[in-house]
Design a protein around this motif. Structure first.
Motif, PDB file in Angstrom:
ATOM      1  N   ARG B 142     -12.705  29.777 -24.171  1.00  0.00           N
ATOM      2  CA  ARG B 142     -13.891  30.239 -23.821  1.00  0.00           C
ATOM      3  C   ARG B 142     -14.631  29.541 -22.709  1.00  0.00           C
ATOM      4  O   ARG B 142     -14.375  28.415 -22.461  1.00  0.00           O
ATOM      5  CB  ARG B 142     -15.041  30.316 -24.955  1.00  0.00           C
ATOM      6  CG  ARG B 142     -14.582  31.288 -26.154  1.00  0.00           C
ATOM      7  CD  ARG B 142     -15.508  31.161 -27.248  1.00  0.00           C
ATOM      8  NE  ARG B 142     -14.845  31.904 -28.450  1.00  0.00           N
ATOM      9  CZ  ARG B 142     -15.247  33.242 -28.518  1.00  0.00           C
ATOM     10  NH1 ARG B 142     -15.999  33.816 -27.693  1.00  0.00           N
ATOM     11  NH2 ARG B 142     -14.796  33.942 -29.490  1.00  0.00           N
ATOM     12  N   ASN B 143     -15.506  30.251 -21.974  1.00  0.00           N
ATOM     13  CA  ASN B 143     -16.060  29.718 -20.760  1.00  0.00           C
ATOM     14  C   ASN B 143     -17.331  29.032 -21.242  1.00  0.00           C
ATOM     15  O   ASN B 143     -18.165  29.505 -21.822  1.00  0.00           O
ATOM     16  CB  ASN B 143     -16.450  31.019 -19.899  1.00  0.00           C
ATOM     17  CG  ASN B 143     -16.631  30.454 -18.453  1.00  0.00           C
ATOM     18  OD1 ASN B 143     -17.505  29.421 -18.226  1.00  0.00           O
ATOM     19  ND2 ASN B 143     -16.298  31.181 -17.397  1.00  0.00           N
ATOM     20  N   PRO B 144     -17.400  27.718 -20.897  1.00  0.00           N
ATOM     21  CA  PRO B 144     -18.433  26.854 -21.302  1.00  0.00           C
ATOM     22  C   PRO B 144     -19.797  27.461 -20.645  1.00  0.00           C
ATOM     23  O   PRO B 144     -20.881  27.083 -21.149  1.00  0.00           O
ATOM     24  CB  PRO B 144     -18.130  25.319 -20.741  1.00  0.00           C
ATOM     25  CG  PRO B 144     -17.192  25.614 -19.872  1.00  0.00           C
ATOM     26  CD  PRO B 144     -16.413  26.834 -19.937  1.00  0.00           C
ATOM     27  N   TRP B 145     -19.942  28.126 -19.623  1.00  0.00           N
ATOM     28  CA  TRP B 145     -21.013  28.745 -18.923  1.00  0.00           C
ATOM     29  C   TRP B 145     -21.731  30.018 -19.845  1.00  0.00           C
ATOM     30  O   TRP B 145     -22.857  30.031 -19.814  1.00  0.00           O
ATOM     31  CB  TRP B 145     -20.994  29.195 -17.351  1.00  0.00           C
ATOM     32  CG  TRP B 145     -20.250  28.316 -16.558  1.00  0.00           C
ATOM     33  CD1 TRP B 145     -19.270  27.396 -16.393  1.00  0.00           C
ATOM     34  CD2 TRP B 145     -21.526  27.644 -15.582  1.00  0.00           C
ATOM     35  NE1 TRP B 145     -19.213  26.181 -15.386  1.00  0.00           N
ATOM     36  CE2 TRP B 145     -20.550  26.396 -15.159  1.00  0.00           C
ATOM     37  CE3 TRP B 145     -22.796  27.557 -15.432  1.00  0.00           C
ATOM     38  CZ2 TRP B 145     -21.275  25.575 -13.863  1.00  0.00           C
ATOM     39  CZ3 TRP B 145     -23.199  26.804 -14.548  1.00  0.00           C
ATOM     40  CH2 TRP B 145     -22.650  25.745 -13.638  1.00  0.00           C
ATOM     41  N   ASN B 146     -20.712  30.559 -20.423  1.00  0.00           N
ATOM     42  CA  ASN B 146     -21.191  31.448 -21.223  1.00  0.00           C
ATOM     43  C   ASN B 146     -19.961  31.830 -22.265  1.00  0.00           C
ATOM     44  O   ASN B 146     -18.980  32.658 -21.498  1.00  0.00           O
ATOM     45  CB  ASN B 146     -21.560  32.855 -20.554  1.00  0.00           C
ATOM     46  CG  ASN B 146     -21.744  33.957 -21.336  1.00  0.00           C
ATOM     47  OD1 ASN B 146     -21.478  34.240 -22.514  1.00  0.00           O
ATOM     48  ND2 ASN B 146     -22.529  35.104 -20.872  1.00  0.00           N
ATOM     49  N   THR B 147     -20.130  31.680 -23.528  1.00  0.00           N
ATOM     50  CA  THR B 147     -18.806  31.556 -24.293  1.00  0.00           C
ATOM     51  C   THR B 147     -18.199  33.070 -24.612  1.00  0.00           C
ATOM     52  O   THR B 147     -17.536  33.243 -25.242  1.00  0.00           O
ATOM     53  CB  THR B 147     -19.096  30.619 -25.518  1.00  0.00           C
ATOM     54  OG1 THR B 147     -20.272  31.268 -26.002  1.00  0.00           O
ATOM     55  CG2 THR B 147     -19.085  29.307 -25.244  1.00  0.00           C
ATOM     56  N   ASN B 148     -19.134  34.072 -24.108  1.00  0.00           N
ATOM     57  CA  ASN B 148     -18.700  35.338 -24.441  1.00  0.00           C
ATOM     58  C   ASN B 148     -18.044  35.672 -23.163  1.00  0.00           C
ATOM     59  O   ASN B 148     -17.225  37.091 -23.282  1.00  0.00           O
ATOM     60  CB  ASN B 148     -19.722  36.365 -24.260  1.00  0.00           C
ATOM     61  CG  ASN B 148     -20.518  36.054 -25.652  1.00  0.00           C
ATOM     62  OD1 ASN B 148     -20.256  35.937 -26.754  1.00  0.00           O
ATOM     63  ND2 ASN B 148     -21.897  36.164 -25.449  1.00  0.00           N
ATOM     64  N   CYS B 149     -17.823  34.790 -22.261  1.00  0.00           N
ATOM     65  CA  CYS B 149     -16.913  35.167 -20.969  1.00  0.00           C
ATOM     66  C   CYS B 149     -15.476  34.398 -20.929  1.00  0.00           C
ATOM     67  O   CYS B 149     -15.128  33.384 -21.693  1.00  0.00           O
ATOM     68  CB  CYS B 149     -17.767  34.930 -19.641  1.00  0.00           C
ATOM     69  SG  CYS B 149     -18.866  35.961 -19.367  1.00  0.00           S
ATOM     70  N   VAL B 150     -14.724  35.066 -20.277  1.00  0.00           N
ATOM     71  CA  VAL B 150     -13.323  34.075 -20.200  1.00  0.00           C
ATOM     72  C   VAL B 150     -13.516  33.216 -19.230  1.00  0.00           C
ATOM     73  O   VAL B 150     -14.559  33.216 -18.227  1.00  0.00           O
ATOM     74  CB  VAL B 150     -12.410  35.285 -19.854  1.00  0.00           C
ATOM     75  CG1 VAL B 150     -12.051  36.660 -20.483  1.00  0.00           C
ATOM     76  CG2 VAL B 150     -12.505  35.844 -18.372  1.00  0.00           C
ATOM     77  N   PRO B 151     -12.669  32.228 -19.188  1.00  0.00           N
ATOM     78  CA  PRO B 151     -12.557  30.927 -18.347  1.00  0.00           C
ATOM     79  C   PRO B 151     -11.806  31.279 -17.040  1.00  0.00           C
ATOM     80  O   PRO B 151     -11.882  30.516 -16.232  1.00  0.00           O
ATOM     81  CB  PRO B 151     -12.118  29.941 -19.061  1.00  0.00           C
ATOM     82  CG  PRO B 151     -11.144  30.580 -19.963  1.00  0.00           C
ATOM     83  CD  PRO B 151     -11.617  31.997 -20.286  1.00  0.00           C
ATOM     84  N   GLY B 152     -11.189  32.555 -17.020  1.00  0.00           N
ATOM     85  CA  GLY B 152     -10.081  32.793 -15.855  1.00  0.00           C
ATOM     86  C   GLY B 152      -8.697  32.452 -16.476  1.00  0.00           C
ATOM     87  O   GLY B 152      -8.675  31.530 -17.695  1.00  0.00           O
ATOM     88  N   GLY B 153      -7.692  32.693 -15.509  1.00  0.00           N
ATOM     89  CA  GLY B 153      -6.509  32.073 -16.094  1.00  0.00           C
ATOM     90  C   GLY B 153      -5.381  32.102 -14.797  1.00  0.00           C
ATOM     91  O   GLY B 153      -5.922  32.482 -13.779  1.00  0.00           O
ATOM     92  N   SER B 154      -4.530  31.593 -15.044  1.00  0.00           N
ATOM     93  CA  SER B 154      -3.917  31.237 -16.321  1.00  0.00           C
ATOM     94  C   SER B 154      -4.073  29.642 -16.823  1.00  0.00           C
ATOM     95  O   SER B 154      -3.987  29.531 -17.976  1.00  0.00           O
ATOM     96  CB  SER B 154      -2.279  31.364 -16.147  1.00  0.00           C
ATOM     97  OG  SER B 154      -1.749  30.696 -15.592  1.00  0.00           O
ATOM     98  N   SER B 155      -4.545  28.865 -15.881  1.00  0.00           N
ATOM     99  CA  SER B 155      -4.820  27.533 -16.326  1.00  0.00           C
ATOM    100  C   SER B 155      -6.246  27.392 -16.857  1.00  0.00           C
ATOM    101  O   SER B 155      -7.234  26.472 -16.557  1.00  0.00           O
ATOM    102  CB  SER B 155      -4.602  26.614 -14.996  1.00  0.00           C
ATOM    103  OG  SER B 155      -3.668  26.732 -14.469  1.00  0.00           O
ATOM    104  N   GLY B 156      -6.567  28.363 -17.735  1.00  0.00           N
ATOM    105  CA  GLY B 156      -7.888  28.441 -18.137  1.00  0.00           C
ATOM    106  C   GLY B 156      -8.337  27.290 -19.011  1.00  0.00           C
ATOM    107  O   GLY B 156      -9.514  26.591 -18.748  1.00  0.00           O
ATOM    108  N   GLY B 157      -7.696  26.768 -19.858  1.00  0.00           N
ATOM    109  CA  GLY B 157      -7.711  25.406 -20.676  1.00  0.00           C
ATOM    110  C   GLY B 157      -8.045  24.198 -19.608  1.00  0.00           C
ATOM    111  O   GLY B 157      -8.947  23.587 -20.079  1.00  0.00           O
ATOM    112  N   SER B 158      -7.353  24.061 -18.562  1.00  0.00           N
ATOM    113  CA  SER B 158      -7.392  22.839 -17.707  1.00  0.00           C
ATOM    114  C   SER B 158      -8.772  23.126 -16.784  1.00  0.00           C
ATOM    115  O   SER B 158      -9.535  22.134 -16.859  1.00  0.00           O
ATOM    116  CB  SER B 158      -6.296  22.853 -16.684  1.00  0.00           C
ATOM    117  OG  SER B 158      -5.017  22.372 -17.379  1.00  0.00           O
ATOM    118  N   ALA B 159      -9.180  24.258 -16.471  1.00  0.00           N
ATOM    119  CA  ALA B 159     -10.520  24.514 -15.856  1.00  0.00           C
ATOM    120  C   ALA B 159     -11.668  24.376 -16.812  1.00  0.00           C
ATOM    121  O   ALA B 159     -12.606  23.515 -16.365  1.00  0.00           O
ATOM    122  CB  ALA B 159     -10.568  26.042 -15.255  1.00  0.00           C
ATOM    123  N   VAL B 160     -11.600  24.757 -17.921  1.00  0.00           N
ATOM    124  CA  VAL B 160     -12.333  24.479 -18.833  1.00  0.00           C
ATOM    125  C   VAL B 160     -12.610  22.965 -19.246  1.00  0.00           C
ATOM    126  O   VAL B 160     -13.559  22.258 -19.622  1.00  0.00           O
ATOM    127  CB  VAL B 160     -12.459  25.272 -20.218  1.00  0.00           C
ATOM    128  CG1 VAL B 160     -13.300  25.073 -21.520  1.00  0.00           C
ATOM    129  CG2 VAL B 160     -12.625  26.585 -20.061  1.00  0.00           C
TER     130      VAL B 160
END
Lengths: 95, 487, 483
Positions: B142-160
């Motif tokens: 989940r995106n920490p700015w809005n947990t209803n949103c995706v964090p993007g990808g594919s490296s979503g975990g590393s961005a978050v």
């Protein structure tokens, strides 16, 4: 035009199997994707050389001397099934 | 100020002057990770024991009066497609069930040599195929700015991980935007270096001619420092650039008066009205600093997305053939014959999007379609490279939004692959040409960050980081992250 | 029957004798315990990358030059995609539309008739691993199989001939020629038993005089020269039978079984093969400059034809002998090394072609693999030509050298085999022979002079072969009063 038959053949070639439902879904999404990809037909490339690499590099070699690998056991311990220091696979030709 | 809010460079300075120990720092980030991971699911595994052992080693060096180098002792998170010996490496796929690499990726060798504590392995789209981290077999991030949103990808975990202060630094991989797009969605800096700048040895391949490892950080300066750590020629990677080492932090402060920036209309014109306005404000601000912006035409970019979705799946379909249940990973144990074992193992192990890419890739390489799709795409790739080359003869850097929109809602695009693919439209051309590209946060729109992408010519990261560093100062994207700490 | 003509092309896979594999630093040596020459790269672990062994390219250039090919300036590796448990990456790295060597040829001689066999292409590729089937001797009937990846990624050159071969004997001659050149270049040991050379044959037939090609069948698993000859003859007969009965040939792959001397169609798999070749993005192009080619050319060893001509010119060997001696590099090297110790080329050749050839043939050894060294052979020839031993004794001495590796002088003195040239001792033996062979003596005196040979033989027998035969002959004649 992507047909179910196309997907069925690609699945065999790729060692995948699908339910009828999955087949229908992949047929639809692939058809969409290739309808979009067909826009490449609009760009003239007959005199353009293809690029396999982002940046051209050539002649990268290794010298021919042996370096024994020390963690062979770590390779074999990944095997789903191993015996006699070998990977084991089930019957290749069905009866 | 909390430890978590400090930049990697400041953390490293504090370790060196004994204000903070590496153990204190590592513990602080581990605590934040433990606290937030249940909700965000950015980490697949947390390697607390190993991280603390490394931190202790650094502290012992400090105690013994030994000199530390660079980012020594500063923790980092690693995307789960980069191999660390003896630790599970899944690529967020069930097919890699139980797989423990018998070796370290070259970048891991470098990070271990520098005693950077590794906090854990981060979630991603399965085999890096996706733009939202929703295709992971181990749950969405989940995106920490809005947990209803995706964090993007594919490296979503590393961005978050960097965005939510779970780690000051992380590594991702970028094949069509997989570092820059989630960096933009999560309001952090993400750098994709020139193809061949960072060794791919030990990066589990998605599309070999496009993949590149790169850093996430809070600041441009931190990314420059991390690039110093991970770059360099590698004899184990034939596509690695064999060039002299340079210090990417040396030119960060160079003045940029009279800098010429090109904005490709093919990318910029796809923006919707009010988002475009946000970027107009950024451009205006930068123009005030003597930067010259000009709209340019790169006609081949209209074809970049189609080209990418032929070339990347083609390479991927072949790269993924080794997952056959024979030597590692998931095997269907009930199968009576070899072909059944392979087919069932792969069908059970791969997720839906990965299977789709395998089908696309096999299709464009099969006889009868190779020339119309694969070869054609390779030819267009040449045109994309030529267009960029021409642009760089006039412009120092190419400017665009990193993404057409801010982070979208979870589930919003997962039923329509083509629409999902379109979210990569800004970042993909850069991979096709092997160029370095960076995304830095530029503004907040409806409570979500937007980012700008800067792209420069091959192997000019030093200049790119210099420009990005100055832009970062001018834009002054200053967000109070205490909210993230208190979640 | 005689109205048909066969059209044959061969695809030969030669395993190179590099130290390491094609794309990693593992040993390429044959015969090690299963999975002891493996690493993450040749087992296709996730995340690994290939790096090309430079010698593979050099070896390919060598073979190309030795077979009159042109060397491609621009080379690429491609991936050939298919699934099989001995293929760890799910693709084989090979060359597809840009092979390293193109359009060469070799001249082969069959029964005195020389013909030119075209070479379409030679390309570099990596080998697959090995499957060891369990519960049965072969894949059929096996319950499961072990995968041994020692051979995975060992370098191969695939040599594809034009369909210029017209019969099985010519095919064998061509293969022998390929083997000879590989061995001269020291890039492949040519050992068919160990699989260092493997062959597939494309066979079709047509009416004599026709120029179009018939439908071909590919015959696989030809692991010896005998298999090549037998399988091709079998396939030609099979096709003639079909066509003469009004049938049609199906394009297919047939597997040769050496034990039953028969071929069997490999059932076409349920899928059509589509290898989906594309340039391997993990490897970069290999650009071969003319300078590089010239450098390799300079390093080429002397090839069989050149050696044969030199032997005829420098050592006055006749063509037959020179051909024989140069047929294998090891034999030619042995010959030249022996010459360094004794300058009697014709004598050396005679020994190599007779007693030495017989011995190594009976033991199925290479000339290098026995205890006889060039120095030992030279020593033996030297004793013989000095008259210290007789030709008959020499034959025993060489056998003794093969067994013990001792030098000829030592054997002769240990066993007391030195030739007797002492007139007194020989005369004594002659007198005894004369007494025991009255009838022969009578017939000689009655003019049947040729019977003297028999008496010389008896003298040799009496002296255990040690008497100098020339001297024995001379003394006999004196004693019998014949001039």
């Amino acid at each position: 035009m992507i047909t179910k038959e196309t997907i069925r053949n690609l699945a065999i070639l790729s060692r995948l199997e699908f339910t009828e439902d999955e087949l229908a879904k992949y047929t639809q999404s692939m058809d969409d994707i290739f309808n979009y990809a067909n826009l490449l037909k609009n760009i003239e490339t007959s005199h353009v050389a293809p690029s396999s690499h982002a940046i051209p590099i050539q002649n990268v070699f290794r010298e021919d001397f042996v370096i024994p690998y020390e963690n062979i056991d770590k390779i074999l311990s990944n095997a789903p099934e191993a015996e006699a220091h070998s990977f084991v696979v089930p019957q290749i030709l069905a009866d | 100020m909390s430890i978590l809010n400090l930049s990697a460079l400041n953390l490293s300075k504090k370790i060196k002057n004994k204000e903070l120990s590496s153990t204190e720092i590592t513990k602080a980030f581990l605590a934040q990770t433990h606290k937030t991971n249940a909700e965000l699911n950015s980490f697949l595994i947390i390697t607390e024991k190993e991280a603390l052992a490394t931190a202790a080693k650094v502290d012992a060096k400090v105690a013994a009066g030994q000199t530390l180098e660079g980012l020594e002792g500063v923790p980092i998170a690693i995307k789960d497609n980069i191999c660390i010996q003896d630790l599970p490496c899944t690529c967020s796929s069930r097919i890699l069930e139980g797989f423990k690499p018998p070796y370290n990726a070259t970048v891991i060798e470098k990070i271990k040599a520098l005693n950077m504590p590794i906090i854990g392995k981060t979630n991603m789209d399965e085999f890096a195929m996706g733009s939202s981290t929703e295709t992971s077999a181990f749950g969405i991030t989940r995106n920490p700015w809005n947990t209803n949103c995706v964090p993007g990808g594919s490296s979503g975990g590393s961005a978050v991980a960097v965005s939510s202060l779970q780690a000051p630094l992380s590594l991702g991989s970028d094949t069509g935007g997989s570092i820059r797009q989630p960096a933009s969605f999560c309001g952090v800096v993400g750098l994709k270096p020139t193809y061949g700048r960072v060794s791919r040895y030990g990066l589990i391949a998605f599309a070999s001619s496009l993949d590149q490892i790169g850093p996430f950080s809070q600041t441009v300066e931190d990314s420059a420092h991390l690039l110093n750590v991970i770059c360099g020629h590698d004899k184990k990677d034939s596509t690695s650039q064999n060039i002299a080492a340079e210090d990417f932090t040396a030119n960060l402060q160079n003045p940029i008066n009279g800098l010429k920036v090109g904005i490709p209309e093919e990318l910029y014109n796809t923006l919707s009205g009010d988002i475009k306005e946000e970027y107009e404000k950024v451009i205006k601000k930068l123009s005030g600093e003597g930067v010259i912006f000009e709209t340019i035409k790169l006609p081949s970019l209209d074809y970049a997305l189609a080209t990418y979705y032929i070339i990347a799946p083609a390479e991927a379909s072949s790269n993924l053939s080794r997952y056959d249940g024979v030597r590692f990973g998931h095997r269907n144990k009930e199968a009576k014959s070899l072909i059944e074992m392979m087919t069932k193992s792969r069908s059970e192990g791969f997720g839906a999007e990965v299977k789709r890419r395998i089908l696309i890739g096999s299709y464009v390489l099969s006889s009868g379609y190779y020339d119309a799709y694969y070869k054609k795409a390779q030819q267009v790739r040449t045109l994309i490279k030529e267009d960029f080359n021409k642009a760089f003869s006039t412009y120092d850097v190419i400017f665009s939004p990193t993404t057409p929109t801010p982070a979208f809602k979870i589930g919003e695009k997962s039923s329509n692959p083509l629409e999902m693919y379109l979210s990569d439209i800004m970042t993909i051309p850069v991979n096709m040409a092997g160029l370095p590209g960076i995304s830095i946060p530029s503004s907040i729109y409806n409570g979500l960050p937007l980012g700008i992408q800067l792209v420069s010519n091959v192997l000019t990261e030093s200049k790119l980081l210099n420009i990005a560093n100055i832009f970062e100062k001018v834009i002054n994207f200053n967000v109070n992250k205490n909210a993230f700490i208190n979640t | 029957m005689t109205s048909w003509e066969a059209v044959i092309g061969l695809e030969i896979h030669a395993q190179l004798t590099t130290n390491t594999k094609t794309f990693c630093n593992c040993s390429a040596e044959f015969g090690a315990t299963a999975n002891t020459h493996i690493c993450p790269v040749c087992t296709g672990m996730p995340g690994v990358l290939p790096v090309l062994n430079k010698n593979v390219v050099e070896y390919a250039i060598k073979l190309g030059l030795a077979t009159n090919c042109s060397i491609s300036g621009h080379n690429e590796f491609a991936r050939k995609n298919y699934f099989y448990p001995d293929l760890p990456k799910g693709y084989q790295i090979s060359q597809f539309d840009k092979p390293i060597c193109l359009k060469g040829h070799m001249d082969v001689v069959v029964e005195g008739k020389e013909s030119k066999i075209g070479i379409t292409r030679i390309h570099m590729e990596e080998d697959a691993g090995k499957l060891v089937h369990q519960g049965s001797d072969n894949i059929k009937g096996a319950t499961h199989s072990f995968v041994d990846l020692n051979r995975s990624s060992v370098p191969l050159l695939e040599i594809v001939s034009e369909p210029d071969i017209r019969n099985a004997k010519e095919a064998v001659a061509y293969m022998e020629k390929v083997k000879q050149i590989l061995q001269y270049l020291e890039i492949c040991d040519g050992n068919m038993e160990e699989g260092s050379m493997r062959c597939d044959a494309n066979v079709s037939i047509r009416k004599k005089g026709e120029t179009s090609l018939g439908t071909k069948a590919e015959v696989k698993n030809l692991n010896s020269f005998k298999s090549v000859e037998k399988a091709i003859n079998l396939e030609i007969e099979r096709q003639i039978d079909i066509l003469e009965e009004g049938g049609t040939i199906i394009q297919e792959t047939r597997h040769y079984n050496e034990a039953t001397n028969s071929t069997k169609s490999l059932r076409s798999k349920e899928e059509a093969h589509d290898y989906r070749y594309f340039p391997d993005p993990d490897l970069v192009p290999i650009v071969i400059s003319s300078e590089w080619v010239e450098e390799v050319r300079k390093s080429l060893p002397e090839l069989p034809e050149a050696r044969r001509n030199r032997y005829m010119a420098d050592y006055a060997l006749n063509e037959y002998d020179a051909l024989y001696i140069t047929s294998e590099k090891s034999l030619a090297d042995f010959f030249e090394n022996t010459l360094k110790f004794i300058n009697k080329p014709k004598d050396i050749v005679n020994w190599l072609m007779s007693d030495v050839a017989a011995y190594i043939k009976s033991k199925q050894l290479s000339v290098n693999a026995t205890k006889l060294t060039p120095e030992l052979l030279a020593g033996m020839i030297s004793l013989l030509s000095a008259g210290s031993i007789s030709g008959k004794i020499a034959k025993d001495v060489i056998l003794e050298i093969f067994e013990t590796g001792k030098n000829a002088q030592q054997i002769v003195s240990e066993k007391g085999l030195a030739q007797v040239s002492d007139e007194g001792a020989i005369k004594q033996a002659i007198e005894q022979v004369l007494q025991e062979n009255h009838e022969s003596v009578e017939s000689i005196k009655n003019g049947k002079v040729q019977a003297i040979g028999f008496l010389v033989g008896q003298v040799m027998k009496k002296t255990g072969g040690k008497a100098n035969p020339g001297l024995a002959n001379k003394l006999l004649k004196e004693l019998l009063g014949i001039s």
